[in-house]
Structures are given as C-alpha cells and as structure tokens.
Design a protein around this motif. Structure first.
Motif, PDB file in Angstrom:
ATOM      1  N   TYR A  84      -2.354   1.549   1.200  1.00 13.85           N
ATOM      2  CA  TYR A  84      -2.565   2.912   1.676  1.00 13.85           C
ATOM      3  C   TYR A  84      -2.997   3.794   0.515  1.00 13.85           C
ATOM      4  O   TYR A  84      -2.483   3.651  -0.598  1.00 13.85           O
ATOM      5  CB  TYR A  84      -1.276   3.481   2.268  1.00 13.85           C
ATOM      6  CG  TYR A  84      -0.775   2.703   3.454  1.00 13.85           C
ATOM      7  CD1 TYR A  84      -1.283   2.936   4.726  1.00 13.85           C
ATOM      8  CD2 TYR A  84       0.212   1.723   3.295  1.00 13.85           C
ATOM      9  CE1 TYR A  84      -0.823   2.219   5.817  1.00 13.85           C
ATOM     10  CE2 TYR A  84       0.680   1.004   4.379  1.00 13.85           C
ATOM     11  CZ  TYR A  84       0.149   1.257   5.636  1.00 13.85           C
ATOM     12  OH  TYR A  84       0.601   0.547   6.706  1.00 13.85           O
ATOM     13  N   LEU A  85      -3.909   4.711   0.775  1.00 13.07           N
ATOM     14  CA  LEU A  85      -4.325   5.673  -0.228  1.00 13.07           C
ATOM     15  C   LEU A  85      -3.172   6.632  -0.477  1.00 13.07           C
ATOM     16  O   LEU A  85      -2.662   7.262   0.452  1.00 13.07           O
ATOM     17  CB  LEU A  85      -5.573   6.433   0.255  1.00 13.07           C
ATOM     18  CG  LEU A  85      -6.161   7.470  -0.692  1.00 13.07           C
ATOM     19  CD1 LEU A  85      -6.594   6.815  -2.009  1.00 13.07           C
ATOM     20  CD2 LEU A  85      -7.346   8.163  -0.040  1.00 13.07           C
ATOM     21  N   GLY A  86      -2.759   6.740  -1.727  1.00 13.94           N
ATOM     22  CA  GLY A  86      -1.620   7.583  -2.066  1.00 13.94           C
ATOM     23  C   GLY A  86      -2.000   8.863  -2.777  1.00 13.94           C
ATOM     24  O   GLY A  86      -1.222   9.807  -2.836  1.00 13.94           O
ATOM     25  N   GLY A  87      -3.204   8.919  -3.333  1.00 11.19           N
ATOM     26  CA  GLY A  87      -3.625  10.119  -4.036  1.00 11.19           C
ATOM     27  C   GLY A  87      -5.028   9.982  -4.591  1.00 11.19           C
ATOM     28  O   GLY A  87      -5.530   8.876  -4.773  1.00 11.19           O
ATOM     29  N   ILE A  88      -5.641  11.122  -4.848  1.00 11.10           N
ATOM     30  CA  ILE A  88      -6.994  11.178  -5.407  1.00 11.10           C
ATOM     31  C   ILE A  88      -6.931  12.052  -6.651  1.00 11.10           C
ATOM     32  O   ILE A  88      -6.466  13.194  -6.591  1.00 11.10           O
ATOM     33  CB  ILE A  88      -7.989  11.796  -4.402  1.00 11.10           C
ATOM     34  CG1 ILE A  88      -8.000  11.004  -3.091  1.00 11.10           C
ATOM     35  CG2 ILE A  88      -9.393  11.882  -5.011  1.00 11.10           C
ATOM     36  CD1 ILE A  88      -8.708  11.712  -1.951  1.00 11.10           C
ATOM     37  N   HIS A  89      -7.362  11.504  -7.769  1.00  9.91           N
ATOM     38  CA  HIS A  89      -7.397  12.264  -9.018  1.00  9.91           C
ATOM     39  C   HIS A  89      -8.812  12.252  -9.583  1.00  9.91           C
ATOM     40  O   HIS A  89      -9.547  11.281  -9.426  1.00  9.91           O
ATOM     41  CB  HIS A  89      -6.442  11.653 -10.054  1.00  9.91           C
ATOM     42  CG  HIS A  89      -5.015  11.793  -9.691  1.00  9.91           C
ATOM     43  ND1 HIS A  89      -4.332  12.973  -9.785  1.00  9.91           N
ATOM     44  CD2 HIS A  89      -4.128  10.891  -9.204  1.00  9.91           C
ATOM     45  CE1 HIS A  89      -3.088  12.792  -9.383  1.00  9.91           C
ATOM     46  NE2 HIS A  89      -2.946  11.532  -9.022  1.00  9.91           N
ATOM     47  N   SER A  90      -9.160  13.293 -10.239  1.00 13.70           N
ATOM     48  CA  SER A  90     -10.422  13.373 -10.990  1.00 13.70           C
ATOM     49  C   SER A  90     -11.651  13.061 -10.149  1.00 13.70           C
ATOM     50  O   SER A  90     -12.592  12.446 -10.645  1.00 13.70           O
ATOM     51  CB  SER A  90     -10.377  12.430 -12.193  1.00 13.70           C
ATOM     52  OG  SER A  90      -9.223  12.622 -12.957  1.00 13.70           O
ATOM     53  N   LEU A 135      -8.203   6.673  -7.879  1.00  9.23           N
ATOM     54  CA  LEU A 135      -7.406   6.634  -6.663  1.00  9.23           C
ATOM     55  C   LEU A 135      -6.077   5.943  -6.926  1.00  9.23           C
ATOM     56  O   LEU A 135      -6.025   4.946  -7.638  1.00  9.23           O
ATOM     57  CB  LEU A 135      -8.152   5.889  -5.555  1.00  9.23           C
ATOM     58  CG  LEU A 135      -9.553   6.393  -5.200  1.00  9.23           C
ATOM     59  CD1 LEU A 135     -10.159   5.525  -4.107  1.00  9.23           C
ATOM     60  CD2 LEU A 135      -9.531   7.843  -4.795  1.00  9.23           C
ATOM     61  N   LEU A 136      -5.025   6.476  -6.348  1.00 10.56           N
ATOM     62  CA  LEU A 136      -3.705   5.862  -6.406  1.00 10.56           C
ATOM     63  C   LEU A 136      -3.457   5.193  -5.072  1.00 10.56           C
ATOM     64  O   LEU A 136      -3.861   5.713  -4.031  1.00 10.56           O
ATOM     65  CB  LEU A 136      -2.634   6.918  -6.646  1.00 10.56           C
ATOM     66  CG  LEU A 136      -2.527   7.462  -8.068  1.00 10.56           C
ATOM     67  CD1 LEU A 136      -3.692   8.343  -8.400  1.00 10.56           C
ATOM     68  CD2 LEU A 136      -1.228   8.175  -8.246  1.00 10.56           C
ATOM     69  N   PHE A 137      -2.818   4.040  -5.088  1.00 10.60           N
ATOM     70  CA  PHE A 137      -2.525   3.344  -3.849  1.00 10.60           C
ATOM     71  C   PHE A 137      -1.075   2.899  -3.811  1.00 10.60           C
ATOM     72  O   PHE A 137      -0.427   2.747  -4.835  1.00 10.60           O
ATOM     73  CB  PHE A 137      -3.454   2.150  -3.643  1.00 10.60           C
ATOM     74  CG  PHE A 137      -3.271   1.048  -4.651  1.00 10.60           C
ATOM     75  CD1 PHE A 137      -2.322   0.049  -4.438  1.00 10.60           C
ATOM     76  CD2 PHE A 137      -4.038   1.000  -5.797  1.00 10.60           C
ATOM     77  CE1 PHE A 137      -2.148  -0.962  -5.363  1.00 10.60           C
ATOM     78  CE2 PHE A 137      -3.865  -0.012  -6.729  1.00 10.60           C
ATOM     79  CZ  PHE A 137      -2.913  -1.001  -6.508  1.00 10.60           C
ATOM     80  N   VAL A 138      -0.594   2.740  -2.581  1.00 11.64           N
ATOM     81  CA  VAL A 138       0.743   2.231  -2.324  1.00 11.64           C
ATOM     82  C   VAL A 138       0.568   1.049  -1.388  1.00 11.64           C
ATOM     83  O   VAL A 138      -0.223   1.102  -0.447  1.00 11.64           O
ATOM     84  CB  VAL A 138       1.629   3.309  -1.654  1.00 11.64           C
ATOM     85  CG1 VAL A 138       3.013   2.756  -1.357  1.00 11.64           C
ATOM     86  CG2 VAL A 138       1.717   4.542  -2.534  1.00 11.64           C
ATOM     87  N   VAL A 139       1.306  -0.016  -1.640  1.00 11.45           N
ATOM     88  CA  VAL A 139       1.222  -1.212  -0.808  1.00 11.45           C
ATOM     89  C   VAL A 139       2.526  -1.355  -0.043  1.00 11.45           C
ATOM     90  O   VAL A 139       3.611  -1.242  -0.616  1.00 11.45           O
ATOM     91  CB  VAL A 139       0.950  -2.465  -1.667  1.00 11.45           C
ATOM     92  CG1 VAL A 139       0.921  -3.713  -0.804  1.00 11.45           C
ATOM     93  CG2 VAL A 139      -0.360  -2.305  -2.418  1.00 11.45           C
ATOM     94  N   SER A 140       2.404  -1.588   1.272  1.00 12.79           N
ATOM     95  CA  SER A 140       3.596  -1.736   2.113  1.00 12.79           C
ATOM     96  C   SER A 140       4.365  -2.985   1.706  1.00 12.79           C
ATOM     97  O   SER A 140       3.776  -3.976   1.290  1.00 12.79           O
ATOM     98  CB  SER A 140       3.210  -1.828   3.586  1.00 12.79           C
ATOM     99  OG  SER A 140       2.580  -3.067   3.837  1.00 12.79           O
ATOM    100  N   PRO A 141       5.682  -2.952   1.852  1.00  6.94           N
ATOM    101  CA  PRO A 141       6.482  -4.119   1.480  1.00  6.94           C
ATOM    102  C   PRO A 141       6.383  -5.265   2.489  1.00  6.94           C
ATOM    103  O   PRO A 141       6.637  -6.398   2.156  1.00  6.94           O
ATOM    104  CB  PRO A 141       7.909  -3.579   1.419  1.00  6.94           C
ATOM    105  CG  PRO A 141       7.896  -2.377   2.287  1.00  6.94           C
ATOM    106  CD  PRO A 141       6.497  -1.823   2.233  1.00  6.94           C
ATOM    107  N   GLU A 142       5.981  -4.965   3.729  1.00 12.83           N
ATOM    108  CA  GLU A 142       5.917  -5.999   4.757  1.00 12.83           C
ATOM    109  C   GLU A 142       4.608  -6.763   4.699  1.00 12.83           C
ATOM    110  O   GLU A 142       3.560  -6.208   4.392  1.00 12.83           O
ATOM    111  CB  GLU A 142       6.038  -5.396   6.164  1.00 12.83           C
ATOM    112  CG  GLU A 142       7.323  -4.685   6.435  1.00 12.83           C
ATOM    113  CD  GLU A 142       7.224  -3.214   6.077  1.00 12.83           C
ATOM    114  OE1 GLU A 142       6.128  -2.638   6.192  1.00 12.83           O
ATOM    115  OE2 GLU A 142       8.226  -2.653   5.640  1.00 12.83           O
ATOM    116  N   GLU A 143       4.676  -8.028   5.047  1.00  7.34           N
ATOM    117  CA  GLU A 143       3.472  -8.831   5.166  1.00  7.34           C
ATOM    118  C   GLU A 143       2.825  -8.529   6.501  1.00  7.34           C
ATOM    119  O   GLU A 143       3.487  -8.498   7.531  1.00  7.34           O
ATOM    120  CB  GLU A 143       3.791 -10.317   5.050  1.00  7.34           C
ATOM    121  CG  GLU A 143       4.251 -10.687   3.662  1.00  7.34           C
ATOM    122  CD  GLU A 143       4.163 -12.165   3.376  1.00  7.34           C
ATOM    123  OE1 GLU A 143       3.618 -12.909   4.187  1.00  7.34           O
ATOM    124  OE2 GLU A 143       4.640 -12.554   2.306  1.00  7.34           O
TER     125      GLU A 143
END
Length: 154
Positions: A84-90, A135-143
C-alpha cells in the motif's frame, strides 16, 4: 517485455480503468524495476473534455506506485503480500505527459524495514525526465497472493 499487461494483472489488484502499467522492461529483484505506459487520447480521464490534454500529475504518481508495487511484491521478503502507498515525498513535475507518448517508470528500492520501505522513482519520456518522487510503502502482514504468481519471464 519481461511482463505484459495480463501478467501484471496477475500480480497487482488494479484493473481497468485504473491499471496504469502496460509492461515491465527491466527487473532486478530487491533492487529496481523499469515499466512502461503508453498514453493515448482514449484514456478515460480525457473523454468529454477538450481542456484536458495531459495526464494529471496524480496519475503519474499512481503509475509510479503501481510499478513500485510490482517490484516490492516480487521481492522475496514481501512475496505473497499486498503493498500500500503510505506516503509521497519530494514529488516534482517538470512537464506534462501527453497523448502519444510512452512514459518509462524507473523505480529503485532504497530502504526496507520490517513491513515498510522507500522507493526512489522517476518518470521519463525518451531521455527527458518529466517527474520524480520518493514513495513510502507499507506491506500487509497477511499473505494474499498465490505461489503461481512468482514466475517472472527472464
């Protein structure tokens, strides 16, 4: 082409009209990816409006994010998960992206910690860089993906 649009659809959940990657041309696991999108006058956001003649900048960010998600999801550490997109920088936009152009999306994985990471992204037309972002991203813990999706044509 290492991955075509159909193979990309097997990796990420985005579907028409929000599928923004036509192909993957370069891929180095855990490091980088290069993808392409062909821009046409038939894009949904251009329909019915004469004043819209370029791709909105937020869609360029979405293209970069989709290319980044392919890189992330093909990384062994994050395989079979959802990014998931977690943030946008620069974010920086140099010029508009126009119909008839092919945009090359270059993504480099720069930091990874647990279920988060950072990618440096550029969008180019030919040799001209038209946009860049981190871009910062977060990955879900579930498969969420199946093992069949691990195949990448070399």
């Amino acid at each position: 082409m290492l991955l075509n649009a159909r193979q990309i659809a097997d990796l990420i959940p985005n579907r028409y009209p929000i599928a923004w990657i036509d192909g993957v041309t370069k891929f180095t696991p855990d490091e980088s990816i290069t993808a392409v999108k062909n821009i046409t006058v038939n894009e949904q956001f251009m329909q019915g409006r004469r004043d819209i003649t370029a791709v909105p900048n937020i869609l360029i960010i979405e293209m970069l994010a989709q290319a980044a998600s392919i890189l992330i999801l093909k990384s062994p550490k994050f395989a079979h998960k959802t990014a998931y997109l977690g943030g946008i920088h620069s974010a920086r936009f140099v010029r508009s992206l126009l119909p008839g152009e092919q945009v090359e999306l270059s993504i480099e994985l720069t930091k990874v910690r647990e279920n988060m990471g950072v990618v440096d992204c550029t969008a180019s037309v030919g040799t001209e860089q038209i946009a860049s972002a981190q871009l910062l991203f977060v990955v879900s813990p579930e498969e969420t993906a199946s093992p069949e999706k691990d195949e990448l044509v070399h």
